[in-house]
Design a protein around this motif. Structure first.
Motif, PDB file in Angstrom:
ATOM      1  N   GLY A   4       0.795  -1.216   0.000  1.00  0.00           N
ATOM      2  CA  GLY A   4       0.000   0.000   0.000  1.00  0.00           C
ATOM      3  C   GLY A   4       0.827   1.264   0.000  1.00  0.00           C
ATOM      4  N   ASP A   9      -1.153  -3.072  -2.568  1.00  0.00           N
ATOM      5  CA  ASP A   9      -1.904  -3.792  -1.542  1.00  0.00           C
ATOM      6  C   ASP A   9      -2.871  -4.754  -2.233  1.00  0.00           C
ATOM      7  OD1 ASP A   9      -3.989  -2.269  -2.511  1.00  0.00           O
ATOM      8  OD2 ASP A   9      -4.459  -1.285  -0.627  1.00  0.00           O
ATOM      9  N   LEU A  16      -0.373   5.098  -0.362  1.00  0.00           N
ATOM     10  CA  LEU A  16      -1.458   5.420   0.557  1.00  0.00           C
ATOM     11  C   LEU A  16      -0.995   6.277   1.733  1.00  0.00           C
ATOM     12  CD1 LEU A  16      -3.333   1.981   0.683  1.00  0.00           C
ATOM     13  CD2 LEU A  16      -3.821   3.973  -0.753  1.00  0.00           C
ATOM     14  N   VAL A  36       0.697   4.075   7.326  1.00  0.00           N
ATOM     15  CA  VAL A  36      -0.373   3.142   6.974  1.00  0.00           C
ATOM     16  C   VAL A  36      -0.289   1.939   7.905  1.00  0.00           C
ATOM     17  CG1 VAL A  36      -1.354   1.669   5.180  1.00  0.00           C
ATOM     18  CG2 VAL A  36      -0.398   3.907   4.579  1.00  0.00           C
ATOM     19  N   CYS A  39      -4.199  -1.981   5.272  1.00  0.00           N
ATOM     20  CA  CYS A  39      -4.878  -1.684   4.002  1.00  0.00           C
ATOM     21  C   CYS A  39      -5.349  -2.975   3.353  1.00  0.00           C
ATOM     22  CB  CYS A  39      -3.967  -0.891   3.058  1.00  0.00           C
ATOM     23  SG  CYS A  39      -2.384  -1.680   2.689  1.00  0.00           S
ATOM     24  N   ILE A  43      -8.634   1.407   4.678  1.00  0.00           N
ATOM     25  CA  ILE A  43      -7.304   1.894   5.028  1.00  0.00           C
ATOM     26  C   ILE A  43      -7.321   2.517   6.423  1.00  0.00           C
ATOM     27  CG2 ILE A  43      -5.361   3.329   4.306  1.00  0.00           C
ATOM     28  CD1 ILE A  43      -6.865   3.518   1.531  1.00  0.00           C
ATOM     29  N   ARG A  45      -4.984   4.586   8.940  1.00  0.00           N
ATOM     30  CA  ARG A  45      -3.773   5.398   8.979  1.00  0.00           C
ATOM     31  C   ARG A  45      -3.569   5.992  10.370  1.00  0.00           C
ATOM     32  NH1 ARG A  45      -6.276   7.058   4.033  1.00  0.00           N
ATOM     33  NH2 ARG A  45      -4.989   6.671   2.172  1.00  0.00           N
TER      34      ARG A  45
END
Length: 219
Positions: A4, A9, A16, A36, A39, A43, A45
């Motif tokens: 990702g 991913d 990402l 991240v 994912c 997702i 974070r």
């Protein structure tokens, strides 16, 4: 190498960790880092940022955000017969957090998945209820859980024709959906909010809108 971020991913996405880094709309917020955490499908974070408080002091903060994309939902109604058409399906998060059986009554809804909000809700109505709808009315757009979830939900309303037999609906089997439809008198649906039989936030919001400012408002 991180899925990702550097490598694709499961959905083929990379980069990402760049999300939110270039935001400049609020001078009291300076994004420092984006990590991240997951994912697999949606997702998760962890964002580190500097925040200037109202007294002028700067502090470094961290917040986790869950990005599942934006979505749309719609209230299907029939003013002639005074009914609304809702869906019923199993919701694991509600089940593990105190709902008796996890079977929630809801307005039809789904993620945009790259479509416009109107196109997405037409798709979801057909998939979940089997109905084809005409003109849809935009109602409002809402951040449903702004403390942790990024999703912005587009709310709509539209009449449905109970005299027209619906085409095959019930959700997308490949996505594990097993959805039934329930036609309920509007006044009963409002009463079910009070009893807790309807406990889904988007559904409650649309039912109350329909009573206050929508197709079932009293002049």
């Amino acid at each position: 190498m991180t899925a990702g971020v550097d490598t694709p991913d499961p959905r083929g996405r990379t980069g990402l960790d760049r999300h939110g880094r270039d935001l400049t709309g609020n001078p009291r917020v300076r994004i420092h880092d984006v990590e991240v955490l997951s994912c697999n499908w949606y997702i998760l974070r962890n964002t580190t940022f500097d925040y200037q408080h109202s007294d002028g002091q700067w502090t470094r903060e961290q917040r986790e955000t869950y990005d599942r994309g934006n979505g749309a939902t719609i209230l299907l109604y029939d003013t002639t017969h005074g009914t609304v058409l809702l869906t019923c399906q199993f919701r694991l998060p509600a089940y593990v957090n105190g709902h008796p059986d996890g079977m929630l009554l809801e307005t039809a809804a789904g993620l945009l998945d790259g479509d416009t909000p109107e196109a997405a809700i037409r798709r979801e109505v057909q998939e979940e209820t089997g109905h084809h709808i005409g003109t849809v009315q935009p109602v409002f757009q809402v951040y449903m859980s702004p403390g942790s979830v990024t999703e912005r939900l587009h709310f709509f309303a539209a009449p449905y024709d109970r005299a027209v037999p619906p085409a095959a609906g019930h959700g997308v089997a490949a996505e594990g959906e097993d959805i039934s439809t329930v036609e309920i008198p509007f006044t009963q649906a409002l009463a079910m909010i009070r009893t807790g039989e309807i406990a889904d936030a988007k559904t409650i919001m649309l039912l109350q809108w329909a009573a206050l400012d929508g197709p079932f408002r009293r002049h």
